[in-house]
Enzyme design. Structure first.
Site, PDB file in Angstrom:
ATOM      1  CB  ILE A  94      20.846  47.725  37.721  1.00  0.00           C
ATOM      2  CG1 ILE A  94      22.266  47.193  37.945  1.00  0.00           C
ATOM      3  CG2 ILE A  94      20.749  48.449  36.375  1.00  0.00           C
ATOM      4  CD1 ILE A  94      23.327  48.256  38.026  1.00  0.00           C
TER       5      ILE A  94
ATOM      6  CB  THR B 294      20.467  36.631  34.933  1.00  0.00           C
ATOM      7  OG1 THR B 294      21.455  37.668  34.903  1.00  0.00           O
ATOM      8  CG2 THR B 294      19.230  37.093  34.199  1.00  0.00           C
TER       9      THR B 294
ATOM     10  CE  LYS C  65      26.447  43.426  32.177  1.00  0.00           C
ATOM     11  NZ  LYS C  65      26.947  44.584  32.937  1.00  0.00           N
TER      12      LYS C  65
ATOM     13  CG  ASN D 132      30.841  42.245  33.123  1.00  0.00           C
ATOM     14  OD1 ASN D 132      31.438  43.253  33.474  1.00  0.00           O
ATOM     15  ND2 ASN D 132      29.532  42.184  33.087  1.00  0.00           N
TER      16      ASN D 132
ATOM     17  NE  ARG E 160      37.265  45.625  34.803  1.00  0.00           N
ATOM     18  CZ  ARG E 160      38.106  46.444  35.414  1.00  0.00           C
ATOM     19  NH1 ARG E 160      39.077  47.009  34.745  1.00  0.00           N
ATOM     20  NH2 ARG E 160      37.984  46.706  36.712  1.00  0.00           N
TER      21      ARG E 160
ATOM     22  NE  ARG F  81      54.272  49.082  22.609  1.00  0.00           N
ATOM     23  CZ  ARG F  81      55.279  49.950  22.591  1.00  0.00           C
ATOM     24  NH1 ARG F  81      55.048  51.240  22.482  1.00  0.00           N
ATOM     25  NH2 ARG F  81      56.525  49.536  22.695  1.00  0.00           N
TER      26      ARG F  81
ATOM     27  N   GLY G 229      34.300  39.179  42.657  1.00  0.00           N
ATOM     28  CA  GLY G 229      32.927  39.052  43.122  1.00  0.00           C
ATOM     29  C   GLY G 229      31.980  39.947  42.363  1.00  0.00           C
TER      30      GLY G 229
ATOM     31  CB  CYS H 152      28.950  42.189  36.529  1.00  0.00           C
ATOM     32  SG  CYS H 152      27.440  43.168  36.568  1.00  0.00           S
TER      33      CYS H 152
ATOM     34  NE  ARG I  99      24.491  42.174  43.836  1.00  0.00           N
ATOM     35  CZ  ARG I  99      24.050  42.825  42.761  1.00  0.00           C
ATOM     36  NH1 ARG I  99      23.059  42.342  42.066  1.00  0.00           N
ATOM     37  NH2 ARG I  99      24.632  43.948  42.396  1.00  0.00           N
TER      38      ARG I  99
END
Length: 404
Positions: A14, A85, A204, A208, A211, A244, A255, A258, A327
């Protein structure tokens, strides 16, 4: 803005794209990374990670003199913290890199400077860093602009999404929020949504975690369908015909730095309140273990049927399709788990997005498919689509590459 200078601490997946984007908007960027090889590579106008369009962006920024890398910080007007982090034992978040990056710039800070954390962080981290700064530099109390603005980009499309995605910007006060928004307006075309630091941090983590929960539902369905002798890919395709319903696709796990990590930042601080979030993490971790066990069973069945051990092709190591990022990759974990339990077996490890691996010898895609008895698809890389596979091969497709 002619005298504006940005220090970007962290030049990874990033940090480097963000630094290149800012620099290509004619803002001087001093990038900082603890790895001398990374610094040397960037100063040569090259990149150390795989990301479309990043190579040209870095080459241009360096050639024009707007991007320079080093292992130490310099005085600037704006400081961006974009460091890892990770989590420690018991899945507790580790903000030591954020603390170290902050500590490194404290002597350089001056009145009206802008300090922004982009690293995914537990709730309250921005306030904690503020207190840390003011403890060391009490004369700057209430004279800095401190904010949090998390990235929300997709690997493989980072350079586009850094510009066009909306961002959430949360300062420790309204003035800091507005100062940060003014900074991002210089290179972000997406809408900038103001809030406070704690809400931005939680936003943030929420994105995640959401998801992760949705993927866990799909992965749980895949476990049920395996026992019920139902094609989960067909099931989801049919269920999604409902106006819907929008079920995600199963995988061999979750993985990346995030989705596989951020939910723990909530669970660690709010264990009693985050029951669904914690269970989703458990399901997605279990799916990787389950996939490894399915491969072992397939090997045993092959040996019983054919009187010899099976050779196995592991197709994909990255944490998602068409990138080089390993990662927290469930595919990487599965490959290591299978190979560690079978030292004398033949394995063909395929990952078309990297040149070499620290543990495995890599094999070209077609060679692995031709020579292996069991082909295990873990990542739906584009190179794996429409492969010609002989009928006598055993195929385990955990990522849906053959069910699109």
């Amino acid at each position: 803005m002619s005298n504006q200078k940005v220090v970007m601490i962290g030049l990874g997946y990033i940090g480097l794209p963000t630094a290149a984007l800012i620099a290509n908007n004619n803002i001087r960027v001093h990038g900082v990374d603890i790895n001398p090889q990374v610094v040397e590579t960037i100063n040569a106008g090259k990149i150390h990670i795989v990301e479309p369009s990043l190579d040209q962006a870095v080459a241009t920024a360096v050639a024009k003199g707007f991007l320079k890398a080093a292992t130490t910080s310099v005085e600037a007007n704006t400081y961006l913290i974009v460091v890892p982090t990770p989590f420690k034992a018991k899945n507790e978040p580790d903000i030591s890199f954020v603390e170290a990056a902050t500590k490194a710039i404290i002597p350089l800070l001056k009145e009206n400077d802008l300090y922004i954390i982009e690293s995914t962080s537990p709730i309250g981290t921005t306030e904690k860093m503020m207190q840390y700064i003011y403890k060391e530099r009490p004369e700057l109390q209430d004279k800095l602009h401190i904010a949090y603005c998390p990235e929300r980009v997709l690997p493989g499309n980072v350079m586009h999404e850094l510009v066009h995605n909306d961002r959430v910007v949360g300062g420790i006060n309204e003035t800091a929020t507005q100062k940060a928004i003014e900074f991002y307006k210089q290179f972000v075309k997406g809408e900038l949504h103001p809030t406070n630091a704690r809400t931005a941090e939680m936003c943030k983590l929420t994105e995640n975690s959401s998801r992760d929960v949705q993927i866990a539902f799909a992965n749980e369905l895949s476990l049920i369908c395996d026992k019920a002798d139902i094609n989960v890919w067909e099931l989801i395709r049919l269920a999604n015909k409902h106006p819907r319903v929008n079920i995600l696709q199963p995988s061999c796990g979750v993985g990346g730095h995030c989705i596989a990590v951020d939910p723990y930042f909530i669970v660690a601080d709010y264990p009693m309140e985050s029951q669904i979030i914690a269970k989703a993490r458990e399901i997605n971790n279990y799916k990787s273990f389950w996939c490894a066990e399915k491969v072992k069973i397939a090997k045993l069945e092959f040996q019983l049927k054919n009187g010899r051990k099976a050779s196995v092709a592991i197709m994909g190591l990255a944490f998602k399709p068409n990138i080089d990022d390993l990662r927290e990759s469930p595919a990487n974990y599965i490959a290591q788990r299978i190979s560690q339990d079978s030292h004398d077996d033949t394995f063909y490890i395929v990952e078309p997005n990297i040149q070499e691996h620290k543990v495995f010898k890599l094999t070209p895609t077609n060679e692995a498919v031709e020579n292996a008895d069991i082909i295990v698809f873990l990542v739906a890389h584009k190179e794996f689509e429409n492969l010609e596979i002989a009928n006598n091969k055993v195929v385990l497709d955990f990522c849906g590459v053959n069910n699109k």
